[in-house]
Enzyme design. Sequence first.
Site, PDB file in Angstrom:
ATOM      1  N   LYS A  10      56.208   2.474  24.666  1.00 35.89           N
ATOM      2  CA  LYS A  10      56.163   2.161  23.237  1.00 35.89           C
ATOM      3  C   LYS A  10      57.357   2.774  22.493  1.00 35.89           C
ATOM      4  O   LYS A  10      58.061   3.638  23.039  1.00 35.89           O
ATOM      5  CB  LYS A  10      54.826   2.657  22.667  1.00 35.89           C
ATOM      6  CG  LYS A  10      53.599   1.953  23.287  1.00 35.89           C
ATOM      7  CD  LYS A  10      52.303   2.457  22.655  1.00 35.89           C
ATOM      8  CE  LYS A  10      51.085   1.754  23.252  1.00 35.89           C
ATOM      9  NZ  LYS A  10      49.821   2.205  22.617  1.00 35.89           N
ATOM     10  N   TYR A  51      47.625  -7.809  21.229  1.00 37.89           N
ATOM     11  CA  TYR A  51      46.583  -6.937  20.678  1.00 37.89           C
ATOM     12  C   TYR A  51      45.493  -7.719  19.930  1.00 37.89           C
ATOM     13  O   TYR A  51      44.821  -7.155  19.065  1.00 37.89           O
ATOM     14  CB  TYR A  51      47.209  -5.886  19.759  1.00 37.89           C
ATOM     15  CG  TYR A  51      47.809  -4.694  20.495  1.00 37.89           C
ATOM     16  CD1 TYR A  51      47.097  -4.010  21.484  1.00 37.89           C
ATOM     17  CD2 TYR A  51      49.084  -4.226  20.168  1.00 37.89           C
ATOM     18  CE1 TYR A  51      47.644  -2.915  22.141  1.00 37.89           C
ATOM     19  CE2 TYR A  51      49.636  -3.119  20.825  1.00 37.89           C
ATOM     20  CZ  TYR A  51      48.904  -2.471  21.812  1.00 37.89           C
ATOM     21  OH  TYR A  51      49.437  -1.378  22.455  1.00 37.89           O
ATOM     22  N   PHE A  59      42.713   0.584  12.638  1.00 40.20           N
ATOM     23  CA  PHE A  59      43.990   1.060  13.179  1.00 40.20           C
ATOM     24  C   PHE A  59      44.976  -0.068  13.455  1.00 40.20           C
ATOM     25  O   PHE A  59      46.136   0.202  13.787  1.00 40.20           O
ATOM     26  CB  PHE A  59      43.769   1.903  14.441  1.00 40.20           C
ATOM     27  CG  PHE A  59      43.199   1.177  15.638  1.00 40.20           C
ATOM     28  CD1 PHE A  59      44.016   0.389  16.442  1.00 40.20           C
ATOM     29  CD2 PHE A  59      41.853   1.295  15.959  1.00 40.20           C
ATOM     30  CE1 PHE A  59      43.500  -0.274  17.544  1.00 40.20           C
ATOM     31  CE2 PHE A  59      41.327   0.636  17.070  1.00 40.20           C
ATOM     32  CZ  PHE A  59      42.154  -0.152  17.856  1.00 40.20           C
ATOM     33  N   ARG A  87      46.659   3.123  34.673  1.00 38.79           N
ATOM     34  CA  ARG A  87      45.753   3.671  33.644  1.00 38.79           C
ATOM     35  C   ARG A  87      45.521   5.171  33.911  1.00 38.79           C
ATOM     36  O   ARG A  87      45.472   5.972  32.981  1.00 38.79           O
ATOM     37  CB  ARG A  87      44.407   2.924  33.642  1.00 38.79           C
ATOM     38  CG  ARG A  87      44.489   1.441  33.273  1.00 38.79           C
ATOM     39  CD  ARG A  87      44.730   1.183  31.813  1.00 38.79           C
ATOM     40  NE  ARG A  87      43.580   1.499  30.982  1.00 38.79           N
ATOM     41  CZ  ARG A  87      43.495   1.188  29.675  1.00 38.79           C
ATOM     42  NH1 ARG A  87      44.495   0.541  29.063  1.00 38.79           N
ATOM     43  NH2 ARG A  87      42.439   1.517  28.974  1.00 38.79           N
ATOM     44  N   ARG A 104      50.200  10.547  28.704  1.00 34.51           N
ATOM     45  CA  ARG A 104      49.713  10.812  27.339  1.00 34.51           C
ATOM     46  C   ARG A 104      49.358  12.291  27.177  1.00 34.51           C
ATOM     47  O   ARG A 104      49.618  12.886  26.133  1.00 34.51           O
ATOM     48  CB  ARG A 104      48.521   9.900  27.035  1.00 34.51           C
ATOM     49  CG  ARG A 104      48.944   8.435  26.820  1.00 34.51           C
ATOM     50  CD  ARG A 104      47.770   7.502  26.848  1.00 34.51           C
ATOM     51  NE  ARG A 104      48.097   6.156  26.373  1.00 34.51           N
ATOM     52  CZ  ARG A 104      47.274   5.124  26.439  1.00 34.51           C
ATOM     53  NH1 ARG A 104      46.068   5.264  26.981  1.00 34.51           N
ATOM     54  NH2 ARG A 104      47.646   3.945  25.979  1.00 34.51           N
ATOM     55  N   ASN A 114      50.899   6.940  21.386  1.00 33.03           N
ATOM     56  CA  ASN A 114      50.483   7.493  22.683  1.00 33.03           C
ATOM     57  C   ASN A 114      51.345   6.989  23.841  1.00 33.03           C
ATOM     58  O   ASN A 114      50.900   6.938  24.983  1.00 33.03           O
ATOM     59  CB  ASN A 114      48.987   7.215  22.910  1.00 33.03           C
ATOM     60  CG  ASN A 114      48.670   5.736  22.937  1.00 33.03           C
ATOM     61  OD1 ASN A 114      49.561   4.909  22.800  1.00 33.03           O
ATOM     62  ND2 ASN A 114      47.409   5.393  23.133  1.00 33.03           N
ATOM     63  N   HIS A 117      51.492   1.628  27.155  1.00 41.01           N
ATOM     64  CA  HIS A 117      50.410   0.668  27.354  1.00 41.01           C
ATOM     65  C   HIS A 117      50.398   0.272  28.816  1.00 41.01           C
ATOM     66  O   HIS A 117      51.463   0.055  29.400  1.00 41.01           O
ATOM     67  CB  HIS A 117      50.626  -0.598  26.501  1.00 41.01           C
ATOM     68  CG  HIS A 117      49.727  -1.728  26.924  1.00 41.01           C
ATOM     69  ND1 HIS A 117      48.440  -1.857  26.454  1.00 41.01           N
ATOM     70  CD2 HIS A 117      49.902  -2.726  27.829  1.00 41.01           C
ATOM     71  CE1 HIS A 117      47.871  -2.908  27.045  1.00 41.01           C
ATOM     72  NE2 HIS A 117      48.740  -3.449  27.881  1.00 41.01           N
ATOM     73  N   GLU A 128      48.632 -10.595  30.106  1.00 45.68           N
ATOM     74  CA  GLU A 128      49.716  -9.867  29.430  1.00 45.68           C
ATOM     75  C   GLU A 128      51.077 -10.114  30.092  1.00 45.68           C
ATOM     76  O   GLU A 128      52.093 -10.189  29.402  1.00 45.68           O
ATOM     77  CB  GLU A 128      49.374  -8.367  29.391  1.00 45.68           C
ATOM     78  CG  GLU A 128      48.167  -8.092  28.492  1.00 45.68           C
ATOM     79  CD  GLU A 128      47.630  -6.666  28.586  1.00 45.68           C
ATOM     80  OE1 GLU A 128      48.222  -5.832  29.322  1.00 45.68           O
ATOM     81  OE2 GLU A 128      46.609  -6.377  27.936  1.00 45.68           O
TER      82      GLU A 128
HETATM   83  P1  IDP Z   1      44.587   1.660  25.344  1.00 46.32           P
HETATM   84  O1  IDP Z   1      46.054   1.545  24.969  1.00 46.32           O
HETATM   85  O2  IDP Z   1      44.282   3.001  25.954  1.00 46.32           O
HETATM   86  O3  IDP Z   1      44.089   0.502  26.166  1.00 46.32           O
HETATM   87  P2  IDP Z   1      43.138   0.492  23.075  1.00 46.32           P
HETATM   88  O4  IDP Z   1      41.776   0.902  22.669  1.00 46.32           O
HETATM   89  O5  IDP Z   1      43.302  -0.839  23.759  1.00 46.32           O
HETATM   90  O6  IDP Z   1      43.762   1.665  23.977  1.00 46.32           O
HETATM   91  O7  IDP Z   1      44.033   0.522  21.768  1.00 46.32           O
HETATM   92  C1  IDP Z   1      45.333  -0.023  21.770  1.00 46.32           C
HETATM   93  C2  IDP Z   1      46.267   0.943  21.088  1.00 46.32           C
HETATM   94  O8  IDP Z   1      45.902   1.060  19.704  1.00 46.32           O
HETATM   95  C3  IDP Z   1      46.185   2.390  21.597  1.00 46.32           C
HETATM   96  O9  IDP Z   1      46.971   2.596  22.758  1.00 46.32           O
HETATM   97  C4  IDP Z   1      46.699   3.167  20.408  1.00 46.32           C
HETATM   98  O10 IDP Z   1      48.126   3.065  20.301  1.00 46.32           O
HETATM   99  C5  IDP Z   1      46.082   2.380  19.258  1.00 46.32           C
HETATM  100  N1  IDP Z   1      44.761   2.902  18.867  1.00 46.32           N
HETATM  101  C6  IDP Z   1      43.577   2.709  19.479  1.00 46.32           C
HETATM  102  N2  IDP Z   1      42.558   3.338  18.844  1.00 46.32           N
HETATM  103  C7  IDP Z   1      43.136   3.952  17.786  1.00 46.32           C
HETATM  104  C8  IDP Z   1      42.619   4.793  16.736  1.00 46.32           C
HETATM  105  O11 IDP Z   1      41.420   5.082  16.666  1.00 46.32           O
HETATM  106  N3  IDP Z   1      43.528   5.255  15.828  1.00 46.32           N
HETATM  107  C9  IDP Z   1      44.853   4.944  15.884  1.00 46.32           C
HETATM  108  N4  IDP Z   1      45.370   4.167  16.851  1.00 46.32           N
HETATM  109  C10 IDP Z   1      44.530   3.681  17.798  1.00 46.32           C
HETATM  110 MG    MG Z   2      43.758  -1.501  25.626  1.00 44.25          MG
END
Ligand code: IDP
Ligand code: MG
Length: 137
Positions: A10, A51, A59, A87, A104, A114, A117, A128
């Site tokens: 990212k 997304y 968010f 993952r 992370r 974070n 992805h 994807e």
């Molecule tokens: P992942 O990347 O671990 O699969 P997802 O739940 O798919 O997580 O969320 C996609 C991205 O959205 C996350 O990697 C993070 O950058 C952001 N995100 C997810 N949940 C939150 C939140 O509660 N606050 C802020 N950003 C979030």
């Molecule tokens: Mg995800």
Amino acid sequence: MSQRTLVLLKPDAVRRGLVGEIIGRIEAKAGWSIAALELRTLEKATLETHYAEHEGKPFYPPLMEFMVSGPSVVLVVEGERVIEGMRTLSGPTDPIAAAPGSIRGDFGSIVRENLIHASDSEESAEREIKIFFPSQA
Ligand code: IDP
Ligand code: MG
């Protein structure tokens, strides 16, 4: 079982100069290889497709703003159980909850920024990879 997964480094990872460190960890896994790699500023439309499952969540707007804030590195990584493995290497979404040793856990402190992805299932990986590398599908 050899698989392919879609990985994004990212904009925070690129800005902070962590691309080499992160790709080094991917390359260090035995038998994994990089099948495609590009530095690319992602289009809003591409990210909306990627997304889509998060549209409407609180968010989502700041996530989109963050994801277009600079270039990302887009990769397809190939190898043994690479979907689950990427993952694990990345750690859970919240970098504070992520174990040290994970990407992370080692480099992140806020949930949005974070660093990485990685596709969460075979279905997501297939979907994807097509979004980011239509020619690889
Ligand atoms: P992942 O990347 O671990 O699969 P997802 O739940 O798919 O997580 O969320 C996609 C991205 O959205 C996350 O990697 C993070 O950058 C952001 N995100 C997810 N949940 C939150 C939140 O509660 N606050 C802020 N950003 C979030
Ligand atoms: Mg995800």
